[in-house]
Design a protein around this motif. Structure first.
Motif, PDB file in Angstrom:
ATOM      1  N   LEU A  10       0.687  -1.006  -0.072  1.00 42.55           N
ATOM      2  CA  LEU A  10      -0.029  -0.012  -0.008  1.00 42.55           C
ATOM      3  C   LEU A  10       1.069   1.298  -0.106  1.00 42.55           C
ATOM      4  N   THR A  59       2.054  -1.053  11.164  1.00 42.79           N
ATOM      5  CA  THR A  59       0.472  -1.080  11.415  1.00 42.79           C
ATOM      6  C   THR A  59       0.096  -2.236  10.484  1.00 42.79           C
ATOM      7  N   PRO A  60      -0.846  -3.108  11.340  1.00 42.71           N
ATOM      8  CA  PRO A  60      -0.994  -4.133  10.387  1.00 42.71           C
ATOM      9  C   PRO A  60      -1.999  -3.855   9.335  1.00 42.71           C
ATOM     10  N   LEU A  67      -9.908 -10.171   5.549  1.00 44.05           N
ATOM     11  CA  LEU A  67     -10.107 -11.148   4.589  1.00 44.05           C
ATOM     12  C   LEU A  67      -9.621 -12.458   5.185  1.00 44.05           C
ATOM     13  N   GLY A 130     -21.054  -7.323   0.828  1.00 44.83           N
ATOM     14  CA  GLY A 130     -19.374  -7.257   0.526  1.00 44.83           C
ATOM     15  C   GLY A 130     -18.320  -7.608   1.760  1.00 44.83           C
TER      16      GLY A 130
ATOM     17  N   PRO B  60     -19.200  -8.591  -4.710  1.00 45.28           N
ATOM     18  CA  PRO B  60     -17.934  -9.045  -4.572  1.00 45.28           C
ATOM     19  C   PRO B  60     -17.377  -8.584  -3.039  1.00 45.28           C
ATOM     20  N   ASN B  61     -16.349  -9.277  -2.731  1.00 48.84           N
ATOM     21  CA  ASN B  61     -16.005  -9.177  -1.183  1.00 48.84           C
ATOM     22  C   ASN B  61     -14.821  -7.976  -1.261  1.00 48.84           C
ATOM     23  N   ALA B  62     -15.242  -7.099  -0.403  1.00 47.21           N
ATOM     24  CA  ALA B  62     -14.379  -5.739  -0.559  1.00 47.21           C
ATOM     25  C   ALA B  62     -12.885  -5.898  -0.071  1.00 47.21           C
ATOM     26  N   ALA B  63     -13.037  -6.635   1.180  1.00 49.67           N
ATOM     27  CA  ALA B  63     -11.318  -6.953   1.799  1.00 49.67           C
ATOM     28  C   ALA B  63     -10.480  -7.527   0.841  1.00 49.67           C
ATOM     29  N   ALA B  64     -11.211  -8.585   0.308  1.00 43.88           N
ATOM     30  CA  ALA B  64     -10.327  -9.323  -0.765  1.00 43.88           C
ATOM     31  C   ALA B  64      -9.919  -8.311  -1.765  1.00 43.88           C
ATOM     32  N   ASN B  66      -9.720  -4.945  -1.862  1.00 44.77           N
ATOM     33  CA  ASN B  66      -8.709  -4.040  -1.322  1.00 44.77           C
ATOM     34  C   ASN B  66      -7.469  -4.679  -1.290  1.00 44.77           C
ATOM     35  N   LEU B  67      -7.293  -5.503  -0.733  1.00 46.04           N
ATOM     36  CA  LEU B  67      -6.161  -6.563  -0.412  1.00 46.04           C
ATOM     37  C   LEU B  67      -5.321  -6.328  -1.642  1.00 46.04           C
ATOM     38  N   ARG B  68      -6.014  -7.018  -2.807  1.00 42.32           N
ATOM     39  CA  ARG B  68      -5.214  -7.361  -4.056  1.00 42.32           C
ATOM     40  C   ARG B  68      -4.838  -5.828  -4.678  1.00 42.32           C
ATOM     41  N   GLY B  70      -4.650  -3.031  -3.309  1.00 44.24           N
ATOM     42  CA  GLY B  70      -3.811  -2.268  -2.666  1.00 44.24           C
ATOM     43  C   GLY B  70      -4.389  -0.880  -2.055  1.00 44.24           C
ATOM     44  N   LYS B  71      -5.587  -0.618  -2.419  1.00 43.77           N
ATOM     45  CA  LYS B  71      -6.052   0.689  -2.003  1.00 43.77           C
ATOM     46  C   LYS B  71      -7.738   0.351  -1.628  1.00 43.77           C
ATOM     47  N   VAL B  74     -12.354   3.801   0.965  1.00 44.04           N
ATOM     48  CA  VAL B  74     -13.028   4.541   2.068  1.00 44.04           C
ATOM     49  C   VAL B  74     -12.187   5.846   2.523  1.00 44.04           C
ATOM     50  N   GLY B 130      -2.830   1.312   8.319  1.00 43.00           N
ATOM     51  CA  GLY B 130      -3.394   0.000   8.403  1.00 43.00           C
ATOM     52  C   GLY B 130      -4.322   0.059   6.945  1.00 43.00           C
ATOM     53  N   GLY B 131      -4.075   0.982   5.907  1.00 42.73           N
ATOM     54  CA  GLY B 131      -4.564   0.889   4.702  1.00 42.73           C
ATOM     55  C   GLY B 131      -6.127   0.925   4.742  1.00 42.73           C
ATOM     56  N   THR B 132      -6.991   1.237   5.803  1.00 42.63           N
ATOM     57  CA  THR B 132      -8.325   1.080   5.881  1.00 42.63           C
ATOM     58  C   THR B 132      -8.769   2.300   4.990  1.00 42.63           C
TER      59      THR B 132
END
Lengths: 367, 367
Positions: A10, A59-60, A67, A130, B60-64, B66-68, B70-71, B74, B130-132
């Motif tokens: 990120l 930060t994790p 996920l 989602g 679609p799963n948002a966490a997956a 976002n992880l993929r 990288g952003k 929110v 944490g990339g949230t």
DNA sequence: TTGTACGCGTTATCAA
DNA sequence: TTGATAACGCGTACAA
């Protein structure tokens, strides 16, 4: 070996758990354990890891964690379409109380607005399905439904705030509006009031039903009837309570036999109503007594100070949030619970005595 | 083969992209493409996939995601500690405008409260690092900093709303408070006012500096000086504007030579101040003219209706959000931009004429 | 007490 | 135009 992405992580969040592990000389799983469950790792390595975390400012990554564990730590609050719908004063207060409780419990708060259009409903459902959110707090009377998805079936805990939806098996946290209006009306009746004027918010609304119901109950107790109260307002086209109050003043002015007591369902309505009828020549409380709903601080500074039934927003927000979190954490979902928090009348000078021997004289305005 | 988790997926969100792929008879990568980039897939298969999505109620799963990628999608809005700090009226409005714009652009809005304690700062930093969140809107004068992390270095776009931080290279969207007060003061001076009373919010605050500065500038233009204005308020211990106004009324009452014009920095202050000095025997506007800040709708229903400098919350919120999103999407971050949105005085009956030949008489209250 | 290895659900690369 | 496959960063079952 392939190079997929330009950026290895990120933006600006370069530090990974692997970096911490390397610096501390342990495996990533140990770092993970040290963070999540410090008791289950050697104190010395735990300290080394903590130091590495500190040094790197690690930060994790929330998305990765969410996920992996299959749940988020975000709570959604669904606000009714317009933030100021009659009750401009109470939403911010409840929001603050909710937010405080949410944060304190380690969760995050996301806002959603439920307008009456499909796109906002779809948006909310996307959040729910989602996996973005873990639970929802609803301040709107209807759960969003679009096509084959409905919030009720998203498999996540929901708590209704302010509106009683416990009969639809949505746990609810509400005030005892009915009883509060009944009690307030009793006081007015005791002061000799027999003709009432009721300024409604969106009619048919849960609040409207409860509040009007409480008013009528008190009338019936005293041998009066529903015909002794004249309804105004209830028009959905008036978005601000202030406008409803102005319209109500015109309605009031047009009446042959004036009521002597007014029950408004929000402070905004009461404020503009009072201002307007005073301009028209009536005196408060000598000619007309007024009480309203919400307990906005500004009521104390009206002329005369306005009596209002205080909505205990702090407690409501806190209770609802705590209930929601309990439901999220204990899968032991006990179904249709309902928490009632009492509201109370703050009695001020806008209430006057109408009994024949009352200390203050009545009069009829000239015009 | 190992069984890690009991539940194969997120609670209640059973449907995966793989399910859609299976039903449509394609690979998951095709589904992904069909959803993200419909143009790059055969129309016929696209339709088949769309049907499958619809049938299964797939989200679609948002966490997956976002992880993929990288952003996240929110945006965080950082509110000052207490939602009602002097300005109880404007935060909800700005929040609504921001939220609307955020949603319309396909993002989500998360709330954070910046109290003055470390835990709330840490919380905000966790969200950022944490990339949230993908960007932040700040309504507080200081960026959170804890240990070796600071929001400014989280590598994400920040826009300051209401407070000018453009000299710290934080793009800002503000109103022209200084000019608005200067103009309003000129009007008061033109009406013969020469002695002023200023009710401050948190002093030293950006708003305070600007507003007081504008007042003084107008005085100097007219040959008056800073000594012709008496300051009140500015006490951080008063959390509600209403309390500040009450205190200011006492301060006012204690003065030997009364000022004839009052500039309050929030409507709440002005409302309680006016109510209190009226109780003490002064008349508005015959003895004292009052203007305030915020443009709360309730001002129109005060007695007399209160003049107020309207803060264009809608535009502010919209502009700030659009700027932030632009910064998030174009990496072409152009640095210290600053958008100024004009506020204007809504002139009402709380302003009176103090010139010797004025139509309305002056008087000194008896007590 | 620690390390190894796998998979959460998605997107992006590359080859077909 | 589509499919197989490798990550994204983390948490956890299992072995050591």
């Amino acid at each position: 070996m392939k190079k997929y992405d330009e950026k290895p992580s990120l933006e600006g969040v370069g530090t990974l758990m692997a970096d911490v592990a390397r610096l501390a000389g342990v495996a990533t799983s140990t770092v993970s354990r040290a963070l999540a469950n410090p008791g289950r790792v050697n104190e010395k390595t735990r300290a080394r890891i903590a130091a590495a975390v500190e040094q790197l400012g690690y930060t994790p990554n929330a998305a990765a964690r969410n996920l992996r564990v299959g749940k988020s730590n975000v709570i959604m609050i669904v606000l009714p379409g317009s933030l100021h719908y009659g009750a401009s004063q109470i939403i911010p207060q409840v929001l603050e109380a909710v937010n405080r409780t949410v944060i304190r419990s380690g969760y995050n708060l996301m806002i959603a607005n439920l307008d009456r259009d499909e796109s906002s409903e779809r948006h909310i459902l996307d959040l729910a399905f989602g996996g973005t959110i873990r639970g929802a707090l609803i301040l709107s009377s209807q759960l969003p439904v679009v096509a084959n998805r409905s919030l009720g079936e998203a498999g996540l805990p929901i708590v209704s705030l302010l509106l009683d939806m416990s009969d639809s098996s949505v746990p609810s946290v509400v005030t005892n509006d009915r009883q509060a209006v009944r009690d307030a009306t009793r006081q007015l009746i005791a002061l000799g009031h027999t003709r009432f004027f009721y300024i409604a918010g969106p009619s048919g609304n849960y609040h409207d039903v409860e509040r009007f119901g409480g008013l009528v109950e008190a009338l019936q107790e005293a041998g009066l009837s529903e015909s002794d109260v004249i309804r105004s307002g209830g028009d959905l086209s008036y978005q601000f309570g202030f406008q409803t109050g102005l319209q109500a003043a015109d309605d009031f002015a047009a009446l042959e036999r004036k009521p002597t007591a007014v029950v408004a369902t929000s402070d905004d309505m009461a404020i503009s109503f009072m201002s307007q009828i005073q301009k028209m020549g009536w005196r408060v409380p000598q000619d007309v007594s007024i009480i309203s709903f919400d307990g906005s601080p500004v009521c104390a500074f009206c002329a005369p100070p306005l009596s209002t039934i205080e909505q205990p927003m702090e407690q409501l927000g806190k209770a609802a949030t705590e209930l929601l979190i309990a439901l999220m954490e204990n899968s032991g979902h006990d179904g249709n619970s309902r928490i009632v928090i009492p509201s109370r009348l703050i009695r001020r000078e806008s209430i006057g005595d109408q009994r024949p021997n009352a200390p203050m004289p009545r009069r009829t305005p000239s015009s």
